[in-house]
Motif scaffolding. Structure first.
Motif, PDB file in Angstrom:
ATOM      1  N   ASN A  25     -65.840  -6.205 -31.651  1.00  0.00           N
ATOM      2  CA  ASN A  25     -66.367  -6.412 -29.661  1.00  0.00           C
ATOM      3  C   ASN A  25     -66.226  -4.382 -29.528  1.00  0.00           C
ATOM      4  OD1 ASN A  25     -65.808  -8.590 -29.022  1.00  0.00           O
ATOM      5  ND2 ASN A  25     -63.801  -8.134 -28.203  1.00  0.00           N
ATOM      6  N   VAL A  26     -66.418  -3.807 -30.137  1.00  0.00           N
ATOM      7  CA  VAL A  26     -66.034  -2.506 -29.310  1.00  0.00           C
ATOM      8  C   VAL A  26     -67.586  -1.989 -30.528  1.00  0.00           C
ATOM      9  CG1 VAL A  26     -65.752   0.255 -30.534  1.00  0.00           C
ATOM     10  CG2 VAL A  26     -64.053  -1.275 -29.415  1.00  0.00           C
ATOM     11  N   ARG A  28     -70.116  -4.341 -30.642  1.00  0.00           N
ATOM     12  CA  ARG A  28     -71.199  -4.882 -29.941  1.00  0.00           C
ATOM     13  C   ARG A  28     -71.542  -4.066 -29.089  1.00  0.00           C
ATOM     14  NH1 ARG A  28     -68.531  -9.825 -29.011  1.00  0.00           N
ATOM     15  NH2 ARG A  28     -68.134 -10.390 -31.053  1.00  0.00           N
ATOM     16  N   ARG A  29     -70.347  -3.333 -28.107  1.00  0.00           N
ATOM     17  CA  ARG A  29     -70.288  -2.553 -27.163  1.00  0.00           C
ATOM     18  C   ARG A  29     -71.126  -1.062 -27.398  1.00  0.00           C
ATOM     19  NH1 ARG A  29     -66.190  -2.154 -22.838  1.00  0.00           N
ATOM     20  NH2 ARG A  29     -67.631  -0.865 -22.809  1.00  0.00           N
ATOM     21  N   LEU A  32     -74.842  -1.964 -27.377  1.00  0.00           N
ATOM     22  CA  LEU A  32     -75.490  -2.653 -26.391  1.00  0.00           C
ATOM     23  C   LEU A  32     -75.884  -0.815 -25.711  1.00  0.00           C
ATOM     24  CD1 LEU A  32     -73.128  -5.203 -25.105  1.00  0.00           C
ATOM     25  CD2 LEU A  32     -76.081  -5.357 -25.435  1.00  0.00           C
ATOM     26  N   ASN A  33     -74.588   0.061 -25.887  1.00  0.00           N
ATOM     27  CA  ASN A  33     -74.764   1.826 -25.297  1.00  0.00           C
ATOM     28  C   ASN A  33     -75.886   1.653 -25.799  1.00  0.00           C
ATOM     29  OD1 ASN A  33     -72.495   0.577 -24.041  1.00  0.00           O
ATOM     30  ND2 ASN A  33     -71.518   2.258 -25.235  1.00  0.00           N
TER      31      ASN A  33
ATOM     32  N   GLU B  33     -61.789   1.948 -23.850  1.00  0.00           N
ATOM     33  CA  GLU B  33     -62.207   1.475 -22.377  1.00  0.00           C
ATOM     34  C   GLU B  33     -63.627   3.686 -22.304  1.00  0.00           C
ATOM     35  OE1 GLU B  33     -64.044  -0.741 -21.059  1.00  0.00           O
ATOM     36  OE2 GLU B  33     -63.806  -2.162 -22.484  1.00  0.00           O
ATOM     37  N   LEU B  36     -65.046   4.058 -25.052  1.00  0.00           N
ATOM     38  CA  LEU B  36     -66.951   3.151 -24.945  1.00  0.00           C
ATOM     39  C   LEU B  36     -67.819   3.857 -24.139  1.00  0.00           C
ATOM     40  CD1 LEU B  36     -65.650   0.071 -25.325  1.00  0.00           C
ATOM     41  CD2 LEU B  36     -67.667   1.415 -27.116  1.00  0.00           C
ATOM     42  N   ASP B  37     -66.766   4.195 -22.141  1.00  0.00           N
ATOM     43  CA  ASP B  37     -67.670   5.083 -21.561  1.00  0.00           C
ATOM     44  C   ASP B  37     -68.448   6.685 -21.537  1.00  0.00           C
ATOM     45  OD1 ASP B  37     -67.440   2.178 -19.900  1.00  0.00           O
ATOM     46  OD2 ASP B  37     -65.530   3.439 -18.474  1.00  0.00           O
ATOM     47  N   GLN B  40     -70.972   6.224 -24.260  1.00  0.00           N
ATOM     48  CA  GLN B  40     -72.339   5.408 -23.579  1.00  0.00           C
ATOM     49  C   GLN B  40     -73.266   6.857 -22.940  1.00  0.00           C
ATOM     50  OE1 GLN B  40     -71.263   2.917 -20.646  1.00  0.00           O
ATOM     51  NE2 GLN B  40     -73.879   2.034 -20.437  1.00  0.00           N
TER      52      GLN B  40
END
Lengths: 131, 190
Positions: A25-26, A28-29, A32-33, B33, B36-37, B40
């Motif tokens: 999942n990470v 994949r994220r 996408l990022n 989370e 990841l932010d 990003q």
């Protein structure tokens, strides 16, 4: 290689092995990022003008053309101002020339120029010459 | 095409650093989370602001953006923690100082107890090392990871961290010493 560096690189090896165990999942994220970031990549205007793609290129062209328009407007304004100044100067010169020729034609003695009534006469004379 | 090449170059670069960046952020903030932010935002900022820069400048720029993002997150979390502490002091009779890192650390540890035991020695070692790295003070961890994981030299690390080369050496040395001691105590041989 000193002890610190040796330990550092051994830790690095272990940490690199850990990268393969990152959750799907990470991953994949992160994919996408990355895609989202690439869609917003800043490009140099030169490359885009050559390739002719993207709204950034259009923006760059707009900037160039709007600058050209501004330049033309400034040039036109400058030419207009210079023309008006020249025209005014020409008119004034002609006025002085008319007065000078009127004075010379009347054959006045020099004392007339310091006469108090000279201005009144001049006005009268210029009024009559206009009629 | 040069443009497509540049986009591919950025894509390749981000692919090569994104996992390490995620882990770095995770070690620092200890929340998936949030990590990841942070990654990003760092990717987006690099692409938007420095996407047209030469390839060789990207590693340092990206690290600088990433480290700043991590620090910003710390500051926000501290402010948030301060307000929470102030407000909760009206409702609860707490006589302990609340620290954001301690709070998430204990949460992490309690979560860690719930996870199943890792069977492979390699995985165990990795988990222990990662935990020890998380325990390091922020600046030591930052210096250590930039120097040894991102393979930056001392000058580059100092530039990214915004400190002197001497400070980088001190941070790295202390971090390495702490990790080596912890490994020895836990009987781990790398």
């Amino acid at each position: 290689m000193n002890d610190d560096t040796e330990i550092g690189y051994k830790v690095r090896q272990t940490l690199n092995q850990g990268l393969d165990t990152i959750d799907n999942n990470v991953s994949r994220r992160l994919d996408l990022n990355r895609q989202a970031a690439l869609e917003n990549q800043r490009m140099s205007a030169g490359w885009l003008r050559l390739t002719g793609i993207g709204h950034v290129a259009e923006l760059a062209e707009f900037v160039v053309f709007s600058n050209a328009r501004t330049l033309l407007a400034v040039m036109a304004l400058s030419i207009g101002a210079a023309g008006t100044y020249y025209w005014k100067a020409l008119e004034q010169t002609q006025e002085f020339a008319e007065i000078d020729s009127a004075l010379l034609a009347d054959e006045l003695p020099p004392s007339a120029y310091i006469d108090r009534g000279f201005n009144a006469w001049l006005e009268r004379a210029s009024d009559s010459s206009l009629q | 095409m040069r443009t497509l090449g540049s986009q591919k170059e950025l894509s390749d670069f981000l692919s090569s650093v994104e996992r390490r960046a995620f882990k770095q952020a995770l070690y620092a903030v200890r929340n998936e989370e949030t990590a990841l932010d942070i990654v990003q935002n760092a990717m987006m900022r690099l692409a938007e602001k420095y996407g047209d820069r030469p390839l060789k400048e990207w590693p340092m720029l990206f690290q600088r953006i990433l480290q700043n993002a991590i620090r910003d997150n710390y500051r926000r979390a501290k402010v948030q923690s301060l307000w929470t502490t102030l407000l909760s002091s009206f409702a609860l009779n707490s006589d302990e100082d609340s620290d954001f890192l301690e709070t998430i650390s204990s949460k992490q540890e309690s979560e860690g107890l719930a996870t199943p035991h890792r069977r492979l020695e390699q995985k165990q070692t990795l988990a222990i090392i990662e935990k020890e790295i998380q325990k390091l003070p922020a600046r030591q961890r930052e210096a250590f990871l930039l120097r040894y994981w991102e393979e930056m030299d001392i000058a580059e690390t100092a530039a990214v961290m915004g400190c002197s080369e001497g400070s980088v050496k001190t941070h790295c040395s202390r971090a390495t010493h702490t990790l080596a001691t912890a490994m020895t105590e836990l009987g781990i041989k790398l």
